[in-house]
Scaffold this motif. Structure first.
Motif, PDB file in Angstrom:
ATOM      1  N   THR A 206      -8.614   8.804  -8.509  1.00 42.94           N
ATOM      2  CA  THR A 206      -7.821   8.443  -7.327  1.00 42.94           C
ATOM      3  C   THR A 206      -7.206   7.060  -7.538  1.00 42.94           C
ATOM      4  O   THR A 206      -7.677   6.271  -8.371  1.00 42.94           O
ATOM      5  N   ALA A 207      -6.163   6.781  -6.735  1.00 42.79           N
ATOM      6  CA  ALA A 207      -5.500   5.471  -6.848  1.00 42.79           C
ATOM      7  C   ALA A 207      -6.492   4.354  -6.498  1.00 42.79           C
ATOM      8  O   ALA A 207      -6.476   3.288  -7.102  1.00 42.79           O
ATOM      9  N   LYS A 208      -7.371   4.635  -5.517  1.00 43.18           N
ATOM     10  CA  LYS A 208      -8.342   3.630  -5.085  1.00 43.18           C
ATOM     11  C   LYS A 208      -9.356   3.341  -6.198  1.00 43.18           C
ATOM     12  O   LYS A 208      -9.667   2.192  -6.488  1.00 43.18           O
TER      13      LYS A 208
ATOM     14  N   ALA B 158      -3.054   2.076  -2.806  1.00 43.70           N
ATOM     15  CA  ALA B 158      -3.462   1.212  -3.922  1.00 43.70           C
ATOM     16  C   ALA B 158      -3.709  -0.155  -3.287  1.00 43.70           C
ATOM     17  O   ALA B 158      -2.779  -0.781  -2.774  1.00 43.70           O
TER      18      ALA B 158
ATOM     19  N   GLU C  80      -2.372   8.346  -0.363  1.00 45.38           N
ATOM     20  CA  GLU C  80      -3.145   7.358  -1.139  1.00 45.38           C
ATOM     21  C   GLU C  80      -2.739   5.916  -0.814  1.00 45.38           C
ATOM     22  O   GLU C  80      -1.622   5.644  -0.377  1.00 45.38           O
TER      23      GLU C  80
ATOM     24  N   GLY D  36       1.343   2.160  -0.820  1.00 43.24           N
ATOM     25  CA  GLY D  36       0.830   3.272  -0.024  1.00 43.24           C
ATOM     26  C   GLY D  36       1.863   4.372   0.068  1.00 43.24           C
ATOM     27  O   GLY D  36       3.071   4.131  -0.099  1.00 43.24           O
ATOM     28  N   ASN D  37       1.367   5.566   0.312  1.00 39.97           N
ATOM     29  CA  ASN D  37       2.277   6.705   0.388  1.00 39.97           C
ATOM     30  C   ASN D  37       1.949   7.528   1.631  1.00 39.97           C
ATOM     31  O   ASN D  37       1.004   8.317   1.627  1.00 39.97           O
TER      32      ASN D  37
ATOM     33  N   GLY E 236      -3.472  12.100 -12.096  1.00 40.50           N
ATOM     34  CA  GLY E 236      -3.646  12.178 -10.646  1.00 40.50           C
ATOM     35  C   GLY E 236      -4.786  13.091 -10.246  1.00 40.50           C
ATOM     36  O   GLY E 236      -5.391  12.919  -9.185  1.00 40.50           O
TER      37      GLY E 236
ATOM     38  N   VAL F 175       1.554   7.283  -7.147  1.00 40.40           N
ATOM     39  CA  VAL F 175       0.805   7.218  -5.882  1.00 40.40           C
ATOM     40  C   VAL F 175       1.048   8.545  -5.155  1.00 40.40           C
ATOM     41  O   VAL F 175       2.189   8.886  -4.815  1.00 40.40           O
TER      42      VAL F 175
ATOM     43  N   ARG G  65      -3.253   3.478 -10.594  1.00 44.48           N
ATOM     44  CA  ARG G  65      -3.267   4.636 -11.500  1.00 44.48           C
ATOM     45  C   ARG G  65      -1.984   4.598 -12.327  1.00 44.48           C
ATOM     46  O   ARG G  65      -0.913   4.985 -11.852  1.00 44.48           O
TER      47      ARG G  65
END
Ligand SMILES: [Fe+2]
Length: 352
Positions: A70-72, A109, A107, A156-157, A66, A103, A77
């Motif tokens: 990044t997740a993006k 995804a 963030e 998403g978080n 992490g 996530v 991830r």
């Protein structure tokens, strides 16, 4: 011919065979009798090993990832669970992929879809979401979320805590058939058309909207929340309905036809009572387990896998195993049984 063979010395025969194999090899052919026992074994043989991943070991490693990407950037991830018997194939078992996804707060995804079907089993973190074809599914520990083949999904978080879950996909099966497609659906989350819990209310309440397409080969329910599943296990336990091998167990079902949740992967949730000493069992499906609550151990061959909450372990095809507990535990499991059943090759065997 027989007389000629008998007249040769073993060395002559070997030399002639080698030369013959060489000549037929040049024509892209090979002798079946040299490989028959390998490709048609008496019973399933696998290089995949029973393996345990402990939450206390992988959690810090997942968080370290992490910090690094990044997740993006990563798109997803995930740390892949690699079977030590077969490294580098992104496979936890012959037919299944598994990974641990993180996530972080804030963030996203981004949305995509693929031929491979996926499921999530939530390990830690409350309130982040997965959207599946426009339905927003809020996720909490023990929830079981499906993103069937070719459904659009993003994660998403919006909460203040990280979320971590077990991903399982049928990627090795889809790739075996060379049937994999993938589509990127942009940077932004898909539009939410239905709120969390919508499909469970519509299809998991003993009714469904009139005119629903009941021929669907996978469940229309996106999230099977743990809060609704656990009381069912307790009802079974109180009613004495405890299978001597699997405990008090439910199968996640497609409400239209009672079938599996996806055509390739099927899942169960089982309560193992305190002091459970399960009978030995084996089946041709490869099974991934995740501990939702409690702790226990699973004997497989000469090995003992000691597991506790959020640990993940895999039992490859046709390995005999038995579960034991000291205190009550809940085990989630997922396997390739639906795919094998539809091919007519699934088998199981229980100790008497
Ligand atoms: Fe995906």
């Amino acid at each position: 011919m027989t007389t000629a063979t008998a007249a040769r010395s073993p060395e002559e025969t070997q030399a002639l065979r080698r030369a013959y194999y060489e000549r037929i090899g040049q024509k892209n052919m090979a002798p079946l009798w040299e490989v028959l026992r390998d490709i048609v074994p008496k019973e399933p043989m696998t290089p995949f090993l029973p393996t345990l991943w402990r939450f206390k070991d992988f959690k810090p490693l997942v968080f370290e990832g992490g910090d690094l990407i990044t997740a993006k950037e990563a798109e997803r991830r995930v740390l892949v669970l690699e079977n030590p018997g077969v490294r580098g194939k992104s496979a936890v078992a012959q037919s299944l992929y598994a990974g641990i996804q993180l996530v972080l707060p804030g963030e996203i995804a981004p949305p995509h879809r693929h031929t491979a079907g996926a499921i999530r089993f939530i390990l830690e973190g409350n309130g982040a979401y997965t959207q599946v074809d426009g339905e927003k599914a809020e996720m909490n520990p023990g929830d079981f979320v499906i993103t069937p083949s070719w459904t659009a999904h993003d994660h998403g978080n919006d909460t203040k805590e990280p979320i971590m879950w077990l991903d399982v996909l049928d990627v090795p099966m889809v790739n075996f058939y060379t049937a994999a497609f993938y589509e990127d659906l942009g940077e932004e989350p898909q539009n939410t058309r239905r709120e969390s819990g919508d499909s469970m209310d519509r299809f998991g309440s003993g009714v469904y909207p009139d005119g629903s397409d009941t021929s669907l080969r996978r469940s229309p329910i996106v999230n099977y929340p743990y809060a609704r599943m656990k009381p069912i296990l307790q009802r079974l336990q109180h009613g004495g309905e405890v299978d001597p091998r699997h405990g008090a167990r439910v199968r996640y079902a497609n409400p239209f036809n009672g079938g599996w949740v996806t055509p390739t992967m099927g899942a169960h949730l089982a309560l193992l009572p305190k002091g459970f000493k399960g009978k030995s069992y084996r089946a041709t499906d490869s099974t991934i387990f995740a501990c939702a609550e409690g702790s226990g151990r699973t004997r497989v061959g000469d090995e003992v896998l000691e597991w506790t909450r959020n640990d993940v372990f895999v039992i490859p095809s046709w390995k005999s195993y038995s579960h034991e507990t000291d205190k009550e535990a809940v085990l989630f499991s997922i396997s390739d049984r639906p795919a094998q059943e539809s091919l007519g090759i699934w088998r199981e065997e229980s100790a008497h």
